[in-house]
Design a protein around this motif. Structure first.
Motif, short mmCIF file in Angstrom:
data_model
loop_
_atom_site.label_atom_id
_atom_site.label_comp_id
_atom_site.label_asym_id
_atom_site.label_seq_id
_atom_site.Cartn_x
_atom_site.Cartn_y
_atom_site.Cartn_z
N GLU A 1 8.85 43.46 56.77
CA GLU A 1 9.14 42.51 55.90
C GLU A 1 8.15 41.66 55.28
OE1 GLU A 1 13.51 40.86 57.73
OE2 GLU A 1 11.55 40.19 58.89
N ARG A 2 6.92 41.58 56.21
CA ARG A 2 5.79 41.29 55.44
C ARG A 2 5.24 41.87 54.56
NH1 ARG A 2 4.17 40.24 61.16
NH2 ARG A 2 2.57 41.86 60.93
N LEU A 3 5.68 43.37 54.41
CA LEU A 3 5.08 44.13 53.28
C LEU A 3 6.13 44.20 52.07
CD1 LEU A 3 3.94 47.30 55.49
CD2 LEU A 3 2.64 45.55 54.22
N GLY A 4 7.28 43.55 52.13
CA GLY A 4 8.08 43.26 51.38
C GLY A 4 9.49 44.01 51.50
N VAL A 5 9.48 44.55 52.69
CA VAL A 5 10.73 45.30 52.94
C VAL A 5 12.07 44.67 52.89
CG1 VAL A 5 12.07 47.15 54.17
CG2 VAL A 5 9.36 47.31 53.76
N VAL A 6 12.93 44.77 52.50
CA VAL A 6 14.30 43.90 52.30
C VAL A 6 15.11 44.70 53.40
CG1 VAL A 6 16.41 42.81 51.37
CG2 VAL A 6 13.87 42.85 50.28
N PHE A 7 15.58 43.98 54.40
CA PHE A 7 16.73 44.58 55.45
C PHE A 7 18.13 44.28 55.18
CE2 PHE A 7 12.87 45.52 57.28
CZ PHE A 7 13.12 46.46 58.04
N ARG A 8 19.10 45.21 54.99
CA ARG A 8 20.57 44.68 54.81
C ARG A 8 21.19 45.64 55.98
NH1 ARG A 8 19.63 40.62 52.04
NH2 ARG A 8 19.22 40.73 49.84
N PHE A 9 22.65 45.14 56.41
CA PHE A 9 23.21 45.61 57.25
C PHE A 9 24.85 45.61 57.27
CE2 PHE A 9 19.38 43.96 59.46
CZ PHE A 9 18.98 44.96 60.24
N ALA A 10 25.59 46.59 57.80
CA ALA A 10 26.88 46.75 57.68
C ALA A 10 27.61 47.25 56.39
CB ALA A 10 27.31 45.36 58.03
N GLU A 11 27.27 48.60 56.36
CA GLU A 11 27.85 49.24 55.19
C GLU A 11 27.70 50.66 55.27
OE1 GLU A 11 28.11 49.30 50.36
OE2 GLU A 11 27.02 47.85 51.25
N ASN A 12 28.93 51.27 55.53
CA ASN A 12 28.87 53.02 55.99
C ASN A 12 28.48 53.92 54.72
OD1 ASN A 12 29.29 53.48 58.77
ND2 ASN A 12 31.47 52.64 58.32
N VAL A 13 27.76 54.98 54.75
CA VAL A 13 27.49 55.87 53.71
C VAL A 13 28.73 56.87 53.89
CG1 VAL A 13 25.98 57.85 53.11
CG2 VAL A 13 24.87 55.69 53.17
N VAL A 14 29.52 57.29 53.16
CA VAL A 14 30.42 58.00 53.28
C VAL A 14 29.92 59.47 52.72
CG1 VAL A 14 32.38 56.37 53.49
CG2 VAL A 14 31.70 57.52 51.03
N SER A 15 29.23 59.49 51.78
CA SER A 15 28.70 60.75 51.22
C SER A 15 27.32 60.66 50.88
CB SER A 15 29.54 61.49 50.26
OG SER A 15 29.38 60.46 48.86
N ILE A 16 26.62 61.68 50.72
CA ILE A 16 25.29 62.26 50.14
C ILE A 16 25.73 63.03 48.98
CG2 ILE A 16 23.14 63.22 50.23
CD1 ILE A 16 23.03 62.58 53.32
N ASP A 17 25.47 62.21 47.86
CA ASP A 17 25.90 63.02 46.38
C ASP A 17 25.13 63.93 45.78
OD1 ASP A 17 27.94 61.37 47.07
OD2 ASP A 17 26.95 59.57 45.97
N ALA B 1 2.47 52.24 51.22
CA ALA B 1 1.90 52.91 50.14
C ALA B 1 2.46 52.43 48.62
CB ALA B 1 2.51 54.49 49.91
N GLY B 2 3.16 50.99 48.92
CA GLY B 2 3.55 50.40 47.44
C GLY B 2 4.77 50.68 46.91
N PHE B 3 5.41 51.36 47.57
CA PHE B 3 7.18 51.36 47.38
C PHE B 3 7.70 50.22 47.49
CE2 PHE B 3 5.59 55.88 47.80
CZ PHE B 3 6.49 56.55 46.86
N LYS B 4 8.90 49.79 46.76
CA LYS B 4 9.79 48.75 46.99
C LYS B 4 10.83 49.28 47.77
CE LYS B 4 12.61 45.66 44.71
NZ LYS B 4 13.38 45.24 43.38
N VAL B 5 11.21 48.86 48.99
CA VAL B 5 11.69 49.56 50.05
C VAL B 5 13.18 48.64 50.41
CG1 VAL B 5 11.92 50.44 52.34
CG2 VAL B 5 10.03 50.65 51.12
N VAL B 6 14.35 49.01 50.63
CA VAL B 6 15.31 48.21 51.12
C VAL B 6 15.97 49.06 52.23
CG1 VAL B 6 17.64 47.39 50.77
CG2 VAL B 6 15.97 47.32 48.81
N VAL B 7 15.98 48.41 53.60
CA VAL B 7 16.62 49.19 54.54
C VAL B 7 17.88 48.61 54.87
CG1 VAL B 7 16.37 49.59 57.09
CG2 VAL B 7 14.21 49.38 55.68
#
Length: 525
Positions: free
Chosen positions: A242-258, A28-34
């Protein structure tokens, strides 16, 4: 450090719900980081190594192919383009004590003939009625419930048609699966076989609603083996993203939803690297049981053991089977199904006599062996159901050994002498699943689907506070690979609809996965 630009989307968790949401949003055109805490995508579609071999150690079948066809068509591709699929002719092989066996096929007539040979003409006729009724239930619920925002009983009735009372009664809302099966089958072995469908959502056939008969039609409609394993499906979906421009990153914990100062709206997430990711919206793709602690990190979460679905002990390793022939999917049933579920759900202990599911990952659906090195054994995945007590009980080596021994005894009684080599196997018990999926106790399917209202108690995609959305197998429409994919699609579409209502784009974070982890929308290495 904070990050995020207009229209950025941060997805934490590359499980099936997160991947699906990423594909919907990116298309849908969003810039996405996973971002995800694991080494790669998949969530419960995990992969382990044992004896020098890689194993699928999560879901082992693909059903409801239309979910992925629809998802990938939005991205300009197709499932067959991305992975090699083989449609199963033989769905599963089943054995009871003494080696009595029954194969189920992807064909109603063949199944009726097989059941007739196995248990007689009356049971074959019962199966035909069962197949017709399961297909009707599925057709009633596919668009009104499964692929729709979570309804309540009234809205579901309206979708099906209040003027169609016969259709509503066809759902058998107040019968358990086990009691409904007695209307089709006199042979307890067949009730056991089709009652096992309740375990597909981590539940007991003695407590789950008869609506779960629909699983029979889902399998008849098509079961596919992904060449290269189910984990490959997650990697290929990642490649499309990834072909749609999504960037993938790994290895960082979310400790809170603010939240903001009022506590009524989302402001972003904070990670264990003291990184703040500011965002107006969050899609939480972890298990709903972990949500409370992320919203209020200082609060000790309440353990709701009685509401949890089943956990499992999964053992993966090379082995050399003998005795009765294996198919790709083979089930070895216990002698007393009710005692098995009473042990797990009432007594909260491993069953002494478990039903065992074996996935022979080097075999075709019919059982032909493919490319296994001579003498090294073939790749076998063995599973028994367990209580979801992994956050309150650490399983000792001796306890795990007792479980493996009970598995070996049941396999032998049903005609498969098999040594489960403790030295080379990768073994995951409920406490291990709890570490992989925090807050669950090892429950693999969210809440158990027990009672007529169970499906309506699952959380919807709309979270408890403004800007928070939910996805994953613990929320509507439920557990399983296609269901989780649908949950990600539903959450992403709900978010986009809310954005359109507001009339302007704002930064978004999507959180979840295993364990819950995050990075900022700054995509520089």
């Amino acid at each position: 450090m904070s990050g995020g630009t207009e229209n950025d989307v941060v997805i934490v968790g590359a499980g099936m719900g997160g991947l699906s949401a990423a594909l919907v949003l990116a298309s849908a055109g969003f810039k996405v980081v996973v971002i995800d805490g694991a080494a790669g995508p998949g969530g419960k579609l995990r992969q382990v190594t044992a004896g020098g071999h890689s194993f699928d150690a999560g879901p082992t079948v693909l059903t409801m192919k239309w979910v992925f066809d629809t998802l990938l068509s939005r991205c300009g591709t197709s499932l067959e383009t991305e992975v090699a699929l083989v449609r199963s002719d033989l769905l599963a092989r089943h054995y009871w004590r003494g080696g009595d066996g029954l194969d189920l096929f992807a064909d109603v007539d063949r199944n009726a003939d097989a059941i007739g040979d196995f248990a007689g003409a009356c049971e074959a006729a019962g199966f035909r009625r069962f197949a017709n009724d399961s297909a009707r239930i599925y057709r009633l619920l596919e668009r009104s419930f499964i692929d729709a925002p979570r309804p309540n009983p009234l809205s579901l009735s309206a979708r099906i048609g209040l003027h169609r009372p016969g259709s509503l009664l066809a759902l058998k809302p107040y019968s358990t699966l086990w009691s409904a099966l007695s209307g089709y089958f006199a042979d307890p072995r067949l009730r056991q076989l089709f009652g096992r469908y309740a375990t597909y959502c981590g539940s007991s056939p003695f407590l789950a609603p008869a609506t779960l008969m629909l699983v029979a039609h889902v399998e008849q409609d098509g079961v596919w083996i992904v060449q290269g394993g189910m984990h490959l499906l997650a990697r290929r979906l990642m490649a499309v993203a990834e072909r749609l421009g999504v960037v993938f990153r790994f290895a960082e914990n979310v400790v809170s939803i603010d939240k903001d100062r009022s506590g009524r709206a989302i402001t972003g997430v904070t990670t264990d690297q003291q990184r703040q990711v500011r965002a107006a919206s969050v899609i939480f793709n972890g298990d709903a049981a972990a949500l409370a602690q992320l919203l209020d990190p200082g609060k000790v979460p309440r353990r709701r053991v009685g509401q949890r679905s089943l956990s499992a002990l999964v053992a993966c390793g090379p082995a050399i089977p003998s005795g009765v022939p294996l198919a790709h999917h083979t089930v070895f049933f216990s002698d007393d199904y009710k005692a098995e579920f009473d042990a797990i759900l009432r007594q909260h202990r491993p069953p002494a006599d478990p039903t065992i599911y074996v996935c022979a990952q080097d075999r075709t659906d019919a059982g032909a062996l493919r490319g296994t090195a001579a003498g090294s054994g073939e790749r076998l995945y063995s599973l028994m159901n367990m209580p979801a007590d992994g956050d309150g009980h650490a399983y000792t080596e001796s306890e795990i050994d007792r479980c493996l021994s009970s598995m070996e005894r049941r396999l032998a009684r049903n005609g498969l002498p098999l040594l489960l080599d403790r030295q080379v196997m990768s073994i995951t018990a409920p406490d291990g699943f709890n570490r992989l999926f925090p807050g669950t106790g090892g429950a693999l399917y969210g809440m158990a689907s027990h009672g007529a209202m169970a499906s309506f108690r699952r959380p919807s995609s709309q979270g408890p506070i403004t800007g928070l959305y939910l996805a994953g197998g613990s929320v509507h429409p439920g557990p399983g690979v296609p269901m989780a994919a649908l949950s990600g699609k539903i959450a992403a579409e709900r978010l986009m609809a809310d954005r359109a209502l507001i009339g302007r784009s704002r930064p978004v974070a999507i959180t979840g996965g295993m364990p819950m982890r995050s990075v900022t929308a700054d995509t520089t290495p």
